[in-house]
Write a protein that holds these residues in place. Structure first.
Motif, PDB file in Angstrom:
ATOM      1  N   PHE A 259       0.827  -1.212   0.000  1.00  5.29           N
ATOM      2  CA  PHE A 259       0.000   0.000   0.000  1.00  5.29           C
ATOM      3  C   PHE A 259       0.860   1.260   0.000  1.00  5.29           C
ATOM      4  O   PHE A 259       0.459   2.282  -0.571  1.00  5.29           O
ATOM      5  CB  PHE A 259      -0.924   0.008   1.219  1.00  5.29           C
ATOM      6  CG  PHE A 259      -2.043  -0.979   1.134  1.00  5.29           C
ATOM      7  CD1 PHE A 259      -3.195  -0.687   0.425  1.00  5.29           C
ATOM      8  CD2 PHE A 259      -1.957  -2.201   1.756  1.00  5.29           C
ATOM      9  CE1 PHE A 259      -4.231  -1.597   0.326  1.00  5.29           C
ATOM     10  CE2 PHE A 259      -2.986  -3.122   1.674  1.00  5.29           C
ATOM     11  CZ  PHE A 259      -4.124  -2.814   0.962  1.00  5.29           C
TER      12      PHE A 259
ATOM     13  N   GLU B 161       1.915   1.904  -3.518  1.00  8.26           N
ATOM     14  CA  GLU B 161       0.756   2.395  -4.270  1.00  8.26           C
ATOM     15  C   GLU B 161       0.482   3.862  -3.950  1.00  8.26           C
ATOM     16  O   GLU B 161       0.162   4.654  -4.847  1.00  8.26           O
ATOM     17  CB  GLU B 161      -0.473   1.551  -3.931  1.00  8.26           C
ATOM     18  CG  GLU B 161      -0.444   0.151  -4.480  1.00  8.26           C
ATOM     19  CD  GLU B 161      -0.423   0.142  -5.984  1.00  8.26           C
ATOM     20  OE1 GLU B 161      -1.221   0.855  -6.600  1.00  8.26           O
ATOM     21  OE2 GLU B 161       0.415  -0.574  -6.551  1.00  8.26           O
TER      22      GLU B 161
ATOM     23  N   TRP C 224      -7.131  -6.842  -8.433  1.00  4.10           N
ATOM     24  CA  TRP C 224      -6.435  -5.863  -7.591  1.00  4.10           C
ATOM     25  C   TRP C 224      -6.390  -6.323  -6.135  1.00  4.10           C
ATOM     26  O   TRP C 224      -5.373  -6.166  -5.457  1.00  4.10           O
ATOM     27  CB  TRP C 224      -7.139  -4.516  -7.689  1.00  4.10           C
ATOM     28  CG  TRP C 224      -6.631  -3.494  -6.722  1.00  4.10           C
ATOM     29  CD1 TRP C 224      -5.496  -2.757  -6.832  1.00  4.10           C
ATOM     30  CD2 TRP C 224      -7.241  -3.096  -5.480  1.00  4.10           C
ATOM     31  NE1 TRP C 224      -5.355  -1.920  -5.744  1.00  4.10           N
ATOM     32  CE2 TRP C 224      -6.411  -2.115  -4.905  1.00  4.10           C
ATOM     33  CE3 TRP C 224      -8.400  -3.486  -4.813  1.00  4.10           C
ATOM     34  CZ2 TRP C 224      -6.715  -1.522  -3.689  1.00  4.10           C
ATOM     35  CZ3 TRP C 224      -8.703  -2.886  -3.605  1.00  4.10           C
ATOM     36  CH2 TRP C 224      -7.867  -1.921  -3.048  1.00  4.10           C
TER      37      TRP C 224
ATOM     38  N   THR D 111      -2.888  -7.440  -3.739  1.00  2.00           N
ATOM     39  CA  THR D 111      -2.725  -6.368  -2.751  1.00  2.00           C
ATOM     40  C   THR D 111      -2.713  -6.924  -1.328  1.00  2.00           C
ATOM     41  O   THR D 111      -1.934  -6.476  -0.477  1.00  2.00           O
ATOM     42  CB  THR D 111      -3.847  -5.330  -2.900  1.00  2.00           C
ATOM     43  OG1 THR D 111      -3.787  -4.773  -4.208  1.00  2.00           O
ATOM     44  CG2 THR D 111      -3.691  -4.213  -1.880  1.00  2.00           C
TER      45      THR D 111
ATOM     46  N   VAL E 207      -0.462  -3.774  -9.478  1.00  2.00           N
ATOM     47  CA  VAL E 207      -1.610  -3.430  -8.637  1.00  2.00           C
ATOM     48  C   VAL E 207      -2.142  -2.047  -9.012  1.00  2.00           C
ATOM     49  O   VAL E 207      -3.361  -1.825  -9.099  1.00  2.00           O
ATOM     50  CB  VAL E 207      -1.214  -3.483  -7.149  1.00  2.00           C
ATOM     51  CG1 VAL E 207      -2.342  -2.991  -6.260  1.00  2.00           C
ATOM     52  CG2 VAL E 207      -0.829  -4.910  -6.765  1.00  2.00           C
TER      53      VAL E 207
END
Length: 579
Positions: free
Chosen positions: A283, A286, A525, A529, A562
């Motif tokens: 994360f 991302e 996704w 993830t 992702v």
């Protein structure tokens, strides 16, 4: 001498003719489109005539040229600033990887902390100073900062904050053998993430009209900082190696061999921090990528003046009417994918992962990816059959969407090619290896076909805009009686039925395909993830390339993959809404 001529539209056009007979030659027109008008008494003369542009034309063109030159100079200077910062940070990170004695991870953290503090000062100055000046934000880009991109900033930002909290807790427990920098760096990171998320949520649509150069430099500095944070997250495998060394240390303790490594006094709490850190690790990468994309659009919009025809009069709304097969197939794919994901998480996290769980995982992808590819190809063919005009208006957000889709797809495609080489070079006849090979080939084909479909759809003009303009034209001539009102309604109904019968099946198929692809990209996704990484956990490519090399490849390609799924959802939703 200056002369005037009355044109066809009643306007006087003034000019000066430099000829031997100045009184007998006039010119009409404006700027470069001027042409001479011969008077009745003017003799034929073939000498060259030199025209002068109007003062207003020369003044306006010079102002526009200066504004354009200043904008390019500001973009160039801020781009050079970001390039130098990225090169400096990349040199630090590369030195840390290849020479850990001279440059340590703490040195890299100190550099990034300084950059974060500078970005914080600029963001606070923008929020409290620049954006509050009079006439600072006269225009707002309606295409920038969509709700799904800002929602992803909040989601990934919250997960990144939790990641830093876990890192602070883990370092606090081991404070007797860890540096203070390992506590200060994530603390500054939490403050940086909160401030940046608030800034992007409220000001991502701004077209700032004051302090252009300073704003561009601040935005580029923030972009460079996020890129360096992403690069560090991709290449830094320190914690993962430390966790493996601690597991080996526990095994040595059980065997009766005491060592003097930095071990956790409370294994239960440390294990919670470690698992939380590994789960939230993607994360953070991302978040950095999403922030870079939003900040780049803001950088392109600095000093931009949006004309009235760029402002949308009405935005099409998301409705589920008229779609059946897309939601059914997509929901089935999501439910089956969730079951496969839970089975994979239970089996793959055990000490001895089952061979069967990898077979089920790859089989699910081998069935789903061809369906998505076929849907993308059919959607591209329908776009070609519709023959809608391409939208050629300048749109920085759409241009960035295309670049991000093409660039993010390279992550998954690159990992797939590395896997293909490793699998073909070892034992492609094995069941698991053959499934992994098919998975990699289909993944490449699916990324390419979906990119073509989404990019082609984003460049098509909206049908809703033409319908709205037609409605506005009809609304300008209201009927004067009930009979005429009925005739107008009947004509509108017949034209609507004719249009619907000609285009309904194409629009319906586009909506079905786009909705199906939205749900499929969501499950694709979610699975990587939240920890489903068979490309790293099956051990095949890791043993072929080595742990450190394959770790860098996966951490480079996996966040991009992702991000590609998440970004594709936004593009597919726009195609669905505008179909």
């Amino acid at each position: 001498g200056w002369k005037g001529v009355k044109g066809e539209n009643g306007l006087y056009l003034w000019g000066r003719a430099e000829t031997p007979n100045t009184h007998s030659m006039l010119w009409t027109g404006f700027g470069r489109r001027a042409f001479p008008v011969k008077a009745e008494s003017a003799p034929a003369d073939t000498s060259k005539i030199h025209y002068e542009k109007l003062w207003l034309y020369r003044h306006c063109s010079s102002l526009q040229q200066r504004d354009r030159q200043a904008q390019k100079a500001g973009q160039l200077f801020s781009g050079l600033l970001a390039m130098n910062v990225v090169f400096l940070g990349s040199a630090f990170i590369s030195s840390m990887i290849f020479n850990k004695v001279a440059i340590t991870l703490a040195d890299v953290w100190i550099l990034l902390s300084i950059l974060k503090v500078l970005c914080l000062f600029w963001i606070i100055y923008y929020l409290l100073g620049t954006s509050r000046q009079p006439h600072a934000v006269l225009y707002r880009d309606s295409h920038a900062g969509t709700i799904w991109i800002r929602g992803s900033v909040l989601l990934f930002g919250s997960c990144s904050i939790l990641l830093n909290v876990f890192q602070i807790g883990y370092s606090t427990i081991l404070v007797h053998c860890k540096s203070r920098v390992e506590i200060v760096f994530p603390s500054i990171g939490i403050l940086f993430i909160c401030t940046q998320a608030y800034f992007l949520w409220h000001h991502s649509k701004d077209c700032i009209q004051v302090q252009h150069n300073f704003t561009r430099c601040g935005l580029m500095l923030t972009i460079a900082t996020n890129l360096l944070l992403w690069l560090l997250a991709v290449t830094n495998d320190t914690l993962h190696i430390e966790i493996e060394s601690q597991l080996r240390e526990v095994e040595r303790r059980f065997a009766g061999n005491d060592t003097a490594l930095c071990t956790c006094p409370n294994m239960t709490i440390c294990e919670v921090f470690q698992k939380g850190y590994i789960l939230l690790y993607p994360f953070n990468t991302e978040y950095c990528l999403v922030c870079c994309s939003v900040l780049y659009v803001m950088w392109k919009n600095v000093g931009r003046r949006i004309s009235h025809h760029h402002i949308p009069h009405a935005k099409p709304k998301f409705k589920l009417q008229g779609v059946v097969f897309g939601p059914l197939l997509g929901t089935s794919a999501v439910i089956i994918g969730a079951c496969v994901f839970m089975m994979y998480q239970i089996q793959a996290t055990s000490l001895l992962p089952s061979h069967q769980v990898f077979v089920i995982y790859y089989s699910y992808y081998i069935v789903l990816l061809p369906l998505m590819s076929v849907g993308s190809v059919i959607g591209t063919i329908i776009h070609a059959l519709e023959k809608k005009e391409l939208d050629t208006l300048k749109n920085p957000t759409r241009s960035l969407d295309v670049v991000l889709l093409m660039g993010a797809a390279l992550g998954q495609i690159g990992m797939s090619y590395f896997s293909i080489v490793a699998l073909v070079a070892t034992d492609p006849r094995d069941l698991q290896n053959s499934l992994a090979l098919s998975y990699s080939v289909l993944m490449i084909f699916q990324n390419i076909t979906q990119n073509v479909f989404v990019i082609d759809g984003l460049h098509r003009q909206r049908i809703a805009e033409t319908t709205l303009s037609n409605k506005q034209e009809h609304s300008q001539t209201p009927p004067v009686s009930v009979l005429e009102l009925g005739q107008e309604i009947r004509k509108a109904s017949l034209s609507y039925i004719q249009t619907y019968s000609n285009l309904s099946w194409k629009r319906r198929v586009l909506r079905e395909i786009s909705f199906f692809l939205v749900l499929c990209n969501i499950i694709l996704w979610v699975m990587p993830t939240f920890g489903a990484h068979p490309i790293f956990e099956n051990g095949m490519e890791r043993s072929f390339y080595g742990y450190s090399t394959w770790f860098v490849i996966v951490n480079f390609g996996l966040p991009l993959g992702v991000f590609y799924r998440m970004h594709s959802v936004g593009g597919l939703l726009e195609i669905y809404v505008t179909a």
